[in-house]
Each structure stands twice: as structure tokens, then as C-alpha cells.
Design a protein around this motif. Structure first.
Motif, PDB file in Angstrom:
ATOM      1  N   PHE A 130       0.852  -1.127   0.019  1.00  0.00           N
ATOM      2  CA  PHE A 130      -0.106   0.111  -0.043  1.00  0.00           C
ATOM      3  C   PHE A 130       0.946   1.144   0.020  1.00  0.00           C
ATOM      4  N   VAL A 132       0.888   5.593   1.210  1.00  0.00           N
ATOM      5  CA  VAL A 132       0.437   6.933   1.658  1.00  0.00           C
ATOM      6  C   VAL A 132       1.126   8.183   1.110  1.00  0.00           C
ATOM      7  N   SER A 157       1.001   7.691   9.521  1.00  0.00           N
ATOM      8  CA  SER A 157      -0.027   7.154   8.551  1.00  0.00           C
ATOM      9  C   SER A 157      -0.006   5.738   7.922  1.00  0.00           C
ATOM     10  N   LYS A 160      -0.662   3.168  10.971  1.00  0.00           N
ATOM     11  CA  LYS A 160      -2.119   3.397  11.053  1.00  0.00           C
ATOM     12  C   LYS A 160      -2.824   2.567   9.980  1.00  0.00           C
ATOM     13  N   LYS A 161      -2.203   2.757   8.591  1.00  0.00           N
ATOM     14  CA  LYS A 161      -3.152   2.229   7.536  1.00  0.00           C
ATOM     15  C   LYS A 161      -2.929   0.690   7.462  1.00  0.00           C
ATOM     16  N   LYS A 164      -4.989  -1.192  10.043  1.00  0.00           N
ATOM     17  CA  LYS A 164      -6.462  -1.431   9.685  1.00  0.00           C
ATOM     18  C   LYS A 164      -6.471  -2.882   9.064  1.00  0.00           C
ATOM     19  N   HIS A 165      -5.473  -3.315   8.471  1.00  0.00           N
ATOM     20  CA  HIS A 165      -5.374  -4.524   7.708  1.00  0.00           C
ATOM     21  C   HIS A 165      -4.720  -5.752   8.293  1.00  0.00           C
TER      22      HIS A 165
END
Length: 171
Positions: A130, A132, A157, A160-161, A164-165
């Protein structure tokens, strides 16, 4: 022996860091009954030493603030990780490999992007990735301080991202 004078401990710590030794926080991760995730951070690709240090510090700090996370020491070997994780079979372990895109200055804006590859740990099987992207408006011309601040915010960030996963990833 254990040193109990703060001034001496602080001097020892600074000396260790100056010669490349592990900081007290890096020395031994704490895995306890509340730990759900163990995260190893790879070397930050495409980053200046200052930006790489900021990414690592902010990702580590953000992971610890989330609770339930332990962060691997920077110099941990695969054997050390395997031995530690064998003692904690319920803890899910991940290796995060961040890549920093060089700061971009366009139209009076500063943009920072961090891409993160997520792998299992310690065997490093790719699980996904991913990115950011953060932009600060009103930055005209090169601004190292703004870059550093935005890099730090992007690193936080990113954790934190990831968080979530994390529960849906891995075994």
C-alpha cells in the motif's frame, strides 16, 4: 551490572547510539500477553539518512502507541526472530519494507509518498502493499524542515493504515 543513575544511563545511551549500538528501546522488544503483532521494519529505500531515520522512528513510535504491537530491533537476525516468535505462537509477525518517493515540489505544494511492502516474518513472503501520500500546500521552494515533518506524518499514517489490515493478513 545495572546502572541506576539517570545521568550515567543517559551518557551510556548516547555513547551506544553514537557508535551504532542499539538504543534501549531497540535492544529487546517486549512481547507480553497483550501483544498481537510483531513488526520488523526494513531499511527505508530511496531515503536520505535523515529521512530514513525519521521514517523508522515515527513508524516505531506509532506502532507502540497503537497498543498490541512490538517492534523488532533493527539488527535482528532471522534466527533471533524465529526463536522469539516460537515462544509466542499467537503473535502474528510482519516485515514492512518502506520505500520513500523523493519529495515533490509542484504548484506550491510539497508531496511525500511512502510505499510499504507487507511481508510475513521472518520468512518474508509477500502479502501485499500500500502507499500513503501526503501533500502540504503553500510550500514554495525546497524546504527540508517541511519535508522532514511530512515524512514523519506519512510514516505514522502508514502504520495506522497497516494496522487496519493486519488482522486479515498472514496465517
Amino acid at each position: 551490572s545495572v546502572e541506576d543513575q539517570e545521568a550515567v544511563k543517559s551518557s551510556i545511551q548516547r555513547a551506544l547510539e553514537a557508535v551504532g549500538g542499539a538504543s534501549a528501546e531497540e535492544a529487546a522488544p517486549t512481547i507480553d500477553g497483550s501483544t498481537k503483532y510483531y513488526v520488523a521494519l526494513g531499511k527505508v529505500v530511496n531515503a536520505s539518512p535523515e529521512h530514513a531515520s525519521k521514517v523508522r522512528a515515527n513508524m516505531t513510535g506509532a506502532a507502540r502507541e497503537l497498543g498490541g504491537y512490538a517492534v523488532a530491533p533493527e539488527n535482528e537476525t532471522q534466527a533471533q526472530a524465529q526463536a522469539l516468535l516460537k515462544k509466542h505462537p499467537k503473535v502474528k509477525a510482519f516485515y514492512l519494507a518502506p520505500t520513500l518517493t523523493p519529495p515533490s515540489y509542484e504548484g506550491g505544494n510539497l508531496t511525500i509518498r511512502i510505499s510499504v511492502a507487507m511481508l510475513s516474518y521472518p520468512d518474508k513472503v509477500m502479502l501485499g502493499q500500500f502507499s500513503v501520500k501526503l501533500t502540504q500546500e503553500g510550500v514554495s521552494g525546497k524546504n527540508p524542515q517541511a519535508e522532514l515533518e511530512l515524512v514523519g506524518m506519512a510514516a505514522e499514517s502508514a502504520i495506522k493504515k497497516f494496522a487496519k489490515h493486519a488482522g486479515a493478513l498472514g496465517s
